[in-house]
Write a protein that holds these residues in place. Structure first.
Motif, PDB file in Angstrom:
ATOM      1  N   PHE A 198      76.287 -18.587 155.876  1.00  0.00           N
ATOM      2  CA  PHE A 198      75.926 -17.184 155.741  1.00  0.00           C
ATOM      3  C   PHE A 198      77.177 -16.397 155.380  1.00  0.00           C
ATOM      4  O   PHE A 198      78.297 -16.807 155.665  1.00  0.00           O
ATOM      5  CB  PHE A 198      75.305 -16.670 157.045  1.00  0.00           C
ATOM      6  N   GLU A 199      76.986 -15.269 154.769  1.00  0.00           N
ATOM      7  CA  GLU A 199      78.117 -14.474 154.318  1.00  0.00           C
ATOM      8  C   GLU A 199      78.774 -13.704 155.453  1.00  0.00           C
ATOM      9  O   GLU A 199      79.780 -13.029 155.251  1.00  0.00           O
ATOM     10  CB  GLU A 199      77.664 -13.514 153.219  1.00  0.00           C
ATOM     11  N   GLY A 200      78.208 -13.783 156.629  1.00  0.00           N
ATOM     12  CA  GLY A 200      78.756 -13.101 157.799  1.00  0.00           C
ATOM     13  C   GLY A 200      77.673 -12.965 158.850  1.00  0.00           C
ATOM     14  O   GLY A 200      76.511 -13.315 158.631  1.00  0.00           O
ATOM     15  N   PRO A 201      78.031 -12.445 160.042  1.00  0.00           N
ATOM     16  CA  PRO A 201      77.041 -12.312 161.117  1.00  0.00           C
ATOM     17  C   PRO A 201      75.854 -11.428 160.755  1.00  0.00           C
ATOM     18  O   PRO A 201      74.731 -11.700 161.173  1.00  0.00           O
ATOM     19  CB  PRO A 201      77.854 -11.730 162.277  1.00  0.00           C
ATOM     20  N   LEU A 202      76.083 -10.385 159.960  1.00  0.00           N
ATOM     21  CA  LEU A 202      74.966  -9.519 159.558  1.00  0.00           C
ATOM     22  C   LEU A 202      74.013 -10.258 158.625  1.00  0.00           C
ATOM     23  O   LEU A 202      72.799 -10.021 158.646  1.00  0.00           O
ATOM     24  CB  LEU A 202      75.493  -8.247 158.884  1.00  0.00           C
ATOM     25  N   ASP A 203      74.553 -11.160 157.816  1.00  0.00           N
ATOM     26  CA  ASP A 203      73.702 -11.955 156.936  1.00  0.00           C
ATOM     27  C   ASP A 203      72.809 -12.886 157.754  1.00  0.00           C
ATOM     28  O   ASP A 203      71.627 -13.058 157.453  1.00  0.00           O
ATOM     29  CB  ASP A 203      74.579 -12.770 155.984  1.00  0.00           C
ATOM     30  N   LEU A 204      73.364 -13.486 158.814  1.00  0.00           N
ATOM     31  CA  LEU A 204      72.581 -14.337 159.707  1.00  0.00           C
ATOM     32  C   LEU A 204      71.521 -13.508 160.432  1.00  0.00           C
ATOM     33  O   LEU A 204      70.353 -13.918 160.536  1.00  0.00           O
ATOM     34  CB  LEU A 204      73.503 -15.021 160.722  1.00  0.00           C
TER      35      LEU A 204
ATOM     36  N   GLY B  17      85.672 -16.018 163.393  1.00  0.00           N
ATOM     37  CA  GLY B  17      85.827 -15.127 164.535  1.00  0.00           C
ATOM     38  C   GLY B  17      84.841 -13.980 164.546  1.00  0.00           C
ATOM     39  O   GLY B  17      84.410 -13.531 165.610  1.00  0.00           O
ATOM     40  N   GLU B  18      84.440 -13.509 163.354  1.00  0.00           N
ATOM     41  CA  GLU B  18      83.521 -12.374 163.286  1.00  0.00           C
ATOM     42  C   GLU B  18      82.161 -12.712 163.893  1.00  0.00           C
ATOM     43  O   GLU B  18      81.483 -11.846 164.440  1.00  0.00           O
ATOM     44  CB  GLU B  18      83.359 -11.911 161.842  1.00  0.00           C
ATOM     45  N   TYR B  19      81.771 -13.994 163.816  1.00  0.00           N
ATOM     46  CA  TYR B  19      80.509 -14.412 164.428  1.00  0.00           C
ATOM     47  C   TYR B  19      80.594 -14.332 165.950  1.00  0.00           C
ATOM     48  O   TYR B  19      79.625 -13.970 166.624  1.00  0.00           O
ATOM     49  CB  TYR B  19      80.155 -15.843 164.013  1.00  0.00           C
ATOM     50  N   MET B  20      81.765 -14.677 166.500  1.00  0.00           N
ATOM     51  CA  MET B  20      81.945 -14.641 167.940  1.00  0.00           C
ATOM     52  C   MET B  20      82.023 -13.204 168.453  1.00  0.00           C
ATOM     53  O   MET B  20      81.537 -12.887 169.539  1.00  0.00           O
ATOM     54  CB  MET B  20      83.205 -15.419 168.329  1.00  0.00           C
ATOM     55  N   VAL B  21      82.639 -12.329 167.656  1.00  0.00           N
ATOM     56  CA  VAL B  21      82.698 -10.910 168.033  1.00  0.00           C
ATOM     57  C   VAL B  21      81.281 -10.337 168.087  1.00  0.00           C
ATOM     58  O   VAL B  21      80.911  -9.632 169.034  1.00  0.00           O
ATOM     59  CB  VAL B  21      83.564 -10.116 167.031  1.00  0.00           C
ATOM     60  N   MET B  22      80.478 -10.654 167.081  1.00  0.00           N
ATOM     61  CA  MET B  22      79.093 -10.185 167.072  1.00  0.00           C
ATOM     62  C   MET B  22      78.319 -10.777 168.240  1.00  0.00           C
ATOM     63  O   MET B  22      77.489 -10.090 168.864  1.00  0.00           O
ATOM     64  CB  MET B  22      78.425 -10.553 165.744  1.00  0.00           C
TER      65      MET B  22
ATOM     66  N   LEU C 157      73.365  -1.279 165.770  1.00  0.00           N
ATOM     67  CA  LEU C 157      73.187  -2.626 165.233  1.00  0.00           C
ATOM     68  C   LEU C 157      72.081  -2.654 164.175  1.00  0.00           C
ATOM     69  O   LEU C 157      72.255  -3.201 163.079  1.00  0.00           O
ATOM     70  CB  LEU C 157      72.851  -3.605 166.359  1.00  0.00           C
ATOM     71  N   LEU C 158      70.937  -2.060 164.492  1.00  0.00           N
ATOM     72  CA  LEU C 158      69.821  -2.042 163.548  1.00  0.00           C
ATOM     73  C   LEU C 158      70.182  -1.275 162.278  1.00  0.00           C
ATOM     74  O   LEU C 158      69.775  -1.651 161.176  1.00  0.00           O
ATOM     75  CB  LEU C 158      68.586  -1.432 164.211  1.00  0.00           C
ATOM     76  N   SER C 159      70.963  -0.216 162.456  1.00  0.00           N
ATOM     77  CA  SER C 159      71.414   0.556 161.298  1.00  0.00           C
ATOM     78  C   SER C 159      72.323  -0.280 160.405  1.00  0.00           C
ATOM     79  O   SER C 159      72.229  -0.235 159.175  1.00  0.00           O
ATOM     80  CB  SER C 159      72.148   1.816 161.766  1.00  0.00           C
ATOM     81  N   GLN C 160      73.204  -1.066 161.031  1.00  0.00           N
ATOM     82  CA  GLN C 160      74.092  -1.944 160.268  1.00  0.00           C
ATOM     83  C   GLN C 160      73.296  -2.989 159.483  1.00  0.00           C
ATOM     84  O   GLN C 160      73.592  -3.269 158.318  1.00  0.00           O
ATOM     85  CB  GLN C 160      75.071  -2.660 161.203  1.00  0.00           C
ATOM     86  N   ILE C 161      72.284  -3.569 160.135  1.00  0.00           N
ATOM     87  CA  ILE C 161      71.463  -4.587 159.464  1.00  0.00           C
ATOM     88  C   ILE C 161      70.718  -3.970 158.281  1.00  0.00           C
ATOM     89  O   ILE C 161      70.646  -4.558 157.199  1.00  0.00           O
ATOM     90  CB  ILE C 161      70.470  -5.224 160.452  1.00  0.00           C
ATOM     91  N   GLU C 162      70.156  -2.770 158.490  1.00  0.00           N
ATOM     92  CA  GLU C 162      69.409  -2.104 157.422  1.00  0.00           C
ATOM     93  C   GLU C 162      70.327  -1.769 156.250  1.00  0.00           C
ATOM     94  O   GLU C 162      69.956  -1.963 155.082  1.00  0.00           O
ATOM     95  CB  GLU C 162      68.752  -0.833 157.957  1.00  0.00           C
ATOM     96  N   GLU C 163      71.527  -1.269 156.564  1.00  0.00           N
ATOM     97  CA  GLU C 163      72.476  -0.935 155.497  1.00  0.00           C
ATOM     98  C   GLU C 163      72.909  -2.194 154.751  1.00  0.00           C
ATOM     99  O   GLU C 163      73.012  -2.194 153.518  1.00  0.00           O
ATOM    100  CB  GLU C 163      73.700  -0.231 156.085  1.00  0.00           C
ATOM    101  N   TYR C 164      73.147  -3.287 155.501  1.00  0.00           N
ATOM    102  CA  TYR C 164      73.527  -4.544 154.866  1.00  0.00           C
ATOM    103  C   TYR C 164      72.409  -5.040 153.954  1.00  0.00           C
ATOM    104  O   TYR C 164      72.676  -5.551 152.864  1.00  0.00           O
ATOM    105  CB  TYR C 164      73.841  -5.603 155.927  1.00  0.00           C
ATOM    106  N   LYS C 165      71.159  -4.872 154.400  1.00  0.00           N
ATOM    107  CA  LYS C 165      70.014  -5.301 153.592  1.00  0.00           C
ATOM    108  C   LYS C 165      69.988  -4.565 152.259  1.00  0.00           C
ATOM    109  O   LYS C 165      69.731  -5.176 151.206  1.00  0.00           O
ATOM    110  CB  LYS C 165      68.708  -5.043 154.371  1.00  0.00           C
TER     111      LYS C 165
END
Length: 235
Positions: free
Chosen positions: A8-14, A54-59, A89-97
């Motif tokens: 995945f491209e990052g935790p938000l992608d997952l 590390g970014e996955y662990m932070v998330m 968190l939901l806002s971040q996911i929506e923006e990433y989408k």
């Protein structure tokens, strides 16, 4: 044997991948379930000793905080810190989408334009193994993560089993083939029901992936997040 999982491209992608499985608005998804799936995914990667950014662990730490706060009883009827975390968190996911969709659109335009220009010959290499019935290794891996998480408590409660130092994938391939010589269809849960420890489960899983790759087994899933069924390929 080298088996690679989709990166995945990052935790938000997952998280977006998990959220999109529910096929509802981002703000309507059962967030605790999504968090549990994310944590199970990361825990399985750790158990397999795969490198995790590390970014996955932070998330993961942020998600654990949100989950713990959501499970606590409400003491006051006002917007709390947990609501701020969840909304953010939901806002971040929506923006990433949105940005991901835009990136895909630009990539499609680039591919379309590239048809009108010559370019050097390139070798196409794909590390991702596609499974039948429109399922990927990621779907199988997520289902396996859930099965392993469900069995972890029974492993922790068992004090009589001594784990072997090492399990060989070749031996487990023979074990899986033996199971399917007796029964043509097995769910993931059934395949791992006799497993005594995490190492054994991981090796059986990798052996199953190799048998899928060799088209000895096929994979079926009735619905998103439903039970995965493995079937012996008919010759």
């Amino acid at each position: 044997m080298d088996i690679k999982f989709k990166d995945f491209e990052g935790p938000l992608d997952l998280l977006l991948h998990l959220v999109s499985k529910y096929e509802v608005d981002i703000y309507d998804v059962p967030l605790v379930e999504v968090i549990e799936q994310y944590l199970a995914y990361i825990a399985t990667l750790q158990a397999m000793k795969l490198e995790i950014a590390g970014e996955y662990m932070v998330m993961a730490s942020q998600l654990m905080l949100i989950k713990s706060r959501k499970l606590l009883p409400k003491m006051v009827e006002e917007i709390s810190y947990e609501d701020d975390l969840e909304a953010d968190l939901l806002s971040q996911i929506e923006e990433y989408k949105r940005f991901k969709a835009l990136g895909q659109e630009l990539a499609a335009q680039h591919d379309q334009r590239a048809k009108f220009y010559s370019k050097p010959k390139t070798e196409l290499i794909s590390d991702e193994m596609e499974l039948k019935y429109d399922k990927t290794v990621v779907d199988l891996f997520l289902a396996f993560s859930k099965v392993m998480a469900d069995k972890q408590d029974s492993f922790n409660d068992s004090h009589t089993t001594v784990a072997a130092d090492q399990y060989r994938i070749e031996d487990m391939m023979a074990y899986v083939e033996e199971r399917f010589s007796q029964k043509k269809r097995l769910t993931l849960s059934e395949l791992f029901e006799a497993s005594q420890n995490t190492a054994e489960m991981l090796t059986i899983f990798l052996a199953s992936l190799e048998l899928i790759k060799r088209q000895y087994l096929t994979v079926h899933q009735e619905e998103n997040f439903g039970e995965i069924t493995l079937m012996k390929e008919v010759a």
